[in-house]
Design a protein around this motif. Structure first.
Motif, PDB file in Angstrom:
ATOM      1  N   GLN A  49      -7.031  -2.079   8.446  1.00 10.72           N
ATOM      2  CA  GLN A  49      -6.564  -0.441   7.532  1.00 10.72           C
ATOM      3  C   GLN A  49      -5.759  -0.196   6.754  1.00 10.72           C
ATOM      4  OE1 GLN A  49      -9.793   1.183   7.455  1.00 10.72           O
ATOM      5  NE2 GLN A  49     -10.836  -0.016   8.595  1.00 10.72           N
ATOM      6  N   PRO A  50      -5.928   0.052   5.706  1.00  5.56           N
ATOM      7  CA  PRO A  50      -4.846   0.233   4.465  1.00  5.56           C
ATOM      8  C   PRO A  50      -3.662   1.084   5.511  1.00  5.56           C
ATOM      9  CG  PRO A  50      -7.023   0.834   2.611  1.00  5.56           C
ATOM     10  CD  PRO A  50      -6.933   0.813   4.919  1.00  5.56           C
ATOM     11  N   ARG A  62      -5.060   0.219  -7.993  1.00  9.72           N
ATOM     12  CA  ARG A  62      -6.223   0.884  -6.998  1.00  9.72           C
ATOM     13  C   ARG A  62      -7.014   0.001  -6.563  1.00  9.72           C
ATOM     14  NH1 ARG A  62      -6.508   6.820  -8.517  1.00  9.72           N
ATOM     15  NH2 ARG A  62      -7.494   6.733  -6.600  1.00  9.72           N
ATOM     16  N   LEU A  63      -7.104   0.290  -5.089  1.00  9.20           N
ATOM     17  CA  LEU A  63      -7.955  -0.660  -4.346  1.00  9.20           C
ATOM     18  C   LEU A  63      -9.774  -0.142  -5.257  1.00  9.20           C
ATOM     19  CD1 LEU A  63      -6.301  -1.274  -1.420  1.00  9.20           C
ATOM     20  CD2 LEU A  63      -6.470  -2.311  -2.939  1.00  9.20           C
ATOM     21  N   VAL A 102       1.140  -1.186   0.307  1.00 14.72           N
ATOM     22  CA  VAL A 102       0.589   0.186   0.250  1.00 14.72           C
ATOM     23  C   VAL A 102       1.119   0.699  -0.437  1.00 14.72           C
ATOM     24  CG1 VAL A 102      -1.568   1.530   1.219  1.00 14.72           C
ATOM     25  CG2 VAL A 102      -1.521  -0.965   1.578  1.00 14.72           C
ATOM     26  N   VAL A 123      -1.759   1.475  -4.624  1.00 10.14           N
ATOM     27  CA  VAL A 123      -0.895   0.583  -4.269  1.00 10.14           C
ATOM     28  C   VAL A 123      -0.256  -0.576  -5.136  1.00 10.14           C
ATOM     29  CG1 VAL A 123      -2.525  -0.736  -2.795  1.00 10.14           C
ATOM     30  CG2 VAL A 123      -2.608  -1.808  -5.002  1.00 10.14           C
ATOM     31  N   THR A 169       0.393   0.393   5.740  1.00 11.86           N
ATOM     32  CA  THR A 169       0.970   1.279   4.267  1.00 11.86           C
ATOM     33  C   THR A 169       2.607   1.097   4.487  1.00 11.86           C
ATOM     34  OG1 THR A 169      -0.288   2.863   4.215  1.00 11.86           O
ATOM     35  CG2 THR A 169       1.508   3.643   3.206  1.00 11.86           C
ATOM     36  N   GLN A 198      -0.213   4.817  -0.767  1.00  6.70           N
ATOM     37  CA  GLN A 198      -0.852   6.317  -0.614  1.00  6.70           C
ATOM     38  C   GLN A 198      -2.631   5.607  -0.843  1.00  6.70           C
ATOM     39  OE1 GLN A 198      -0.049  10.109  -1.197  1.00  6.70           O
ATOM     40  NE2 GLN A 198      -1.600  10.840  -0.113  1.00  6.70           N
ATOM     41  N   HIS A 199      -3.107   5.374   0.104  1.00  8.11           N
ATOM     42  CA  HIS A 199      -4.807   4.963  -0.272  1.00  8.11           C
ATOM     43  C   HIS A 199      -4.900   5.248  -1.396  1.00  8.11           C
ATOM     44  CE1 HIS A 199      -9.274   3.887   0.751  1.00  8.11           C
ATOM     45  NE2 HIS A 199      -8.387   2.466   0.807  1.00  8.11           N
ATOM     46  N   PRO A 200      -5.947   4.904  -2.091  1.00  2.00           N
ATOM     47  CA  PRO A 200      -6.055   3.569  -2.639  1.00  2.00           C
ATOM     48  C   PRO A 200      -5.429   3.562  -3.716  1.00  2.00           C
ATOM     49  CG  PRO A 200      -7.773   5.629  -4.159  1.00  2.00           C
ATOM     50  CD  PRO A 200      -6.980   5.936  -2.823  1.00  2.00           C
TER      51      PRO A 200
END
Length: 125
Positions: free
Chosen positions: A66-67, A50-51, A36, A42, A71, A38-40
């Motif tokens: 939690q992402p 992307r998530l 990860v 990856v 990280t 920087q959410h979203p």
């Protein structure tokens, strides 16, 4: 007090046992290395991805993660991809699942290998 300690001990031992069990995955589930950034956003297998909105990351005990908590970590995972190309579901693998090899890393591999859902194994064809 004794009941609280007993209940906590049982809950912890249940989570530890659950972490060693093999969860059930579908034939569409791929294996990869997730970072990860920087959410979203990856990296999946070293490539930008992307998530999806509403995606879920489950830890090795099957609890949601939690992402932000992972990280920058390189994690071996199983994951599913939506038709749009976004990553939907991610499972951080426990030792029992990590030992289950081979597992496809691409859609083309999963299309040509044979999956046995009963024992969660793949056979290369």
């Amino acid at each position: 007090m004794y009941r609280c300690v007993l209940a906590l001990t049982l809950a912890v031992s249940s989570l530890a046992a659950q972490a060693q069990q093999h969860r059930s995955f579908t034939p569409q589930t791929l294996r990869g290395e997730l970072v990860v950034t920087q959410h979203p956003d990856v990296l999946m297998n070293g490539r930008y991805a992307r998530l999806a909105p509403g995606s879920r990351i489950k830890g090795d005990t099957n609890l949601l993660v939690q992402p932000g908590a992972i990280t920058g970590q390189k994690l071996v995972v199983h994951y599913t991809v939506e038709n749009s190309g976004l990553i939907m579901d991610v499972w951080i693998l426990n030792p029992a699942e990590l030992a289950n090899k081979p597992w496809p890393t691409t859609r083309s591999e999963s299309a040509t290998w044979q999956f046995n859902p009963g024992d969660q194994t793949w056979i290369k064809q």
